[in-house]
Design an enzyme around this catalytic site. Structure first.
Site, short mmCIF file in Angstrom:
data_model
loop_
_atom_site.label_atom_id
_atom_site.label_comp_id
_atom_site.label_asym_id
_atom_site.label_seq_id
_atom_site.Cartn_x
_atom_site.Cartn_y
_atom_site.Cartn_z
CG HIS A 260 -1.99 -1.01 1.21
ND1 HIS A 260 -1.78 -2.30 1.63
CD2 HIS A 260 -3.28 -0.95 0.81
CE1 HIS A 260 -2.89 -2.99 1.50
NE2 HIS A 260 -3.82 -2.19 1.00
CG ASP A 333 -4.20 -5.42 -4.25
OD1 ASP A 333 -5.29 -4.92 -3.93
OD2 ASP A 333 -3.39 -5.87 -3.42
#
Length: 437
Positions: A260, A333
């Site tokens: 992330h 993702d």
């Protein structure tokens, strides 16, 4: 080193599964701050011979043939929309997409799907009304409505659904029957709310216990046992009539970098990957998983380019498609994660993901820019019409397999109230907790 001893042990445990696995065949934060873009034109396109002849059933081919180029490109995207009502105006939607309501966003970009987050959830009746409204806004094929309901640490619908244990607790029971029942219960509750795809189960092996992003989200650190739990979970979701997604390919379990916020590098050799990371994905494919999500990680022994797996043709096409034989949907993702945004801008990332082999572009941080870039790449020939049709065909086939290609599912608040947090599901949660100790 202790780490080296641990790796060697896992290699020994997993080697037997690699030989017998049968290849038959997450999202980040919801920040969207791009400027508005002009509505694309609707130039009809002719379906390619390669993608439409012999690919998909007659129903799938007919659905594909009815789509314009813009509609096909729109099918590839699954953003987060703002608000709790399909018809509710929001400055967030206007700023991000140049359209005020979720329904207008869907219509403007011909979206193939939407992913739900806690910001979209207030109550059972509200979510049912929301998902029904989203489906009504889709004038082509029904929407794929997804969420990340892994249970445990990642539970986007936790305000409404049964508090079932996460994967590590289920893995500790060593009972694949419980894994299947837990996935079926989760799937039944999601379906009752109008959600038809779950971005679960996690197929990563928790090789490094200090991994900041996987950890307890995984079924464990034994590749063979994780593989068994993943296959059982896929079957459980299918028992409930919900699509399942194994994630994060080629394996996110051996890194201390969070994708992330950074770009993890995992230096597994091909043999280590085969033994430690691949077994759960092979098992998921054997269970006919609907989708597999890519990881924003670099594995230089699998692809020396330095690109993350999400943008790697050797990994997504060479390994996942050609080597493992996966013929379902490859989802990225979340594209707003820093791990995939290091080298290229947000439009180029979307194009490169499709060229690498992805079919579903999840949560682009700038949907107008990404949509325009993919559309331009198709019109210029950089992304061939055949390649575009292949992805759209897979997305249509997913709908057909789960029973919502021709008719959009309609959720019922009254029916959902009987399923959500039912006594049966609460007993199952307690049983899993008890047997995990």
């Amino acid at each position: 080193m202790v780490r080296g001893i641990r790796t060697a042990g896992i290699l020994a445990i997993a080697t037997s599964l690699v030989a017998c696995a049968s290849p038959t065949g997450h999202a980040g934060s919801a920040t969207n701050v791009p400027p508005p873009a002009a509505k694309p034109s609707s130039t009809p396109s002719t379906p390619s011979t390669e993608a439409s002849a012999g690919a998909g059933t007659g129903t799938v081919r007919r659905a594909l043939a009815r789509m314009s180029t813009e509609e096909k490109v729109g099918q590839l995207f699954m953003p987060v929309v703002h608000g709790t009502s399909a018809a509710g105006a929001s400055a967030g939607n206007q700023n991000a997409f140049g359209a005020s309501t979720p329904a207008q966003v869907i219509a403007k970009y011909h979206l193939g799907g939407v992913i739900l987050f806690p910001e979209n959830i207030k109550s059972v009746s509200q979510v049912v009304s929301f998902t029904n409204g989203l489906q009504k806004a889709s004038k082509g094929v029904p929407l794929i409505i997804g969420t990340d309901q892994e249970n445990g640490l990642v539970s986007r619908m936790s305000a409404l659904v049964t508090d079932l244990p996460g994967a590590s607790v289920i893995g500790a029971t060593r009972d694949t029957g419980l894994a299947r029942k837990a996935a079926e219960a989760t799937g039944a509750e999601l379906k009752a709310l109008g959600v038809n795809l779950d971005f679960a189960p996690v197929a990563d092996v928790n090789i490094d216990p200090r991994n900041p992003v996987i950890g307890k989200r995984a079924f464990g650190d034994n590749p063979a046992r994780v593989a068994q739990m993943v296959a059982a979970s896929v079957k459980g979701f299918h028992d409930a009539g919900v699509a399942a997604t194994a994630k994060h390919f080629p394996g996110h379990g051996d890194t201390r970098t969070d994708s992330h916020t950074g770009l993890p590098v995992i230096k597994h050799t091909r043999a280590q990957w085969e033994a430690m990371d691949a077994p759960p994905f092979k098992s998921a494919i054997g269970a006919r998983v609907d989708a597999i999500m890519s990881a924003h990680i670099v594995m230089p022994k699998l692809d020396s380019s330095g690109d993350p797996a999400t943008l790697s043709k050797p990994i997504l096409t060479g390994l996942l498609r050609d080597k493992l034989g996966f013929d379902g949907v490859i989802s990225t993702d979340a594209l707003n994660m820093e791990g995939v945004r290091k080298k290229y801008d947000d439009g180029e990332v979307a194009v490169r993901a499709i060229l690498a082999g992805a079919d579903l572009l999840l949560m682009p941080p700038n949907l107008p820019k990404a949509h325009s870039a993919v559309l331009a790449a198709v019109k210029s020939g950089r992304i061939s019409r055949e390649r575009l049709d292949q992805s759209v065909t897979r997305l249509l086939e997913l709908r057909e397999k789960r029973g919502f290609l021709e008719t959009a599912p309609v959720a019922s608040a009254a029916a959902a109230a009987k399923v959500l947090r039912s006594a049966e599901h609460r007993r199952l949660a307690a049983m899993i907790e008890s047997q995990s100790r």
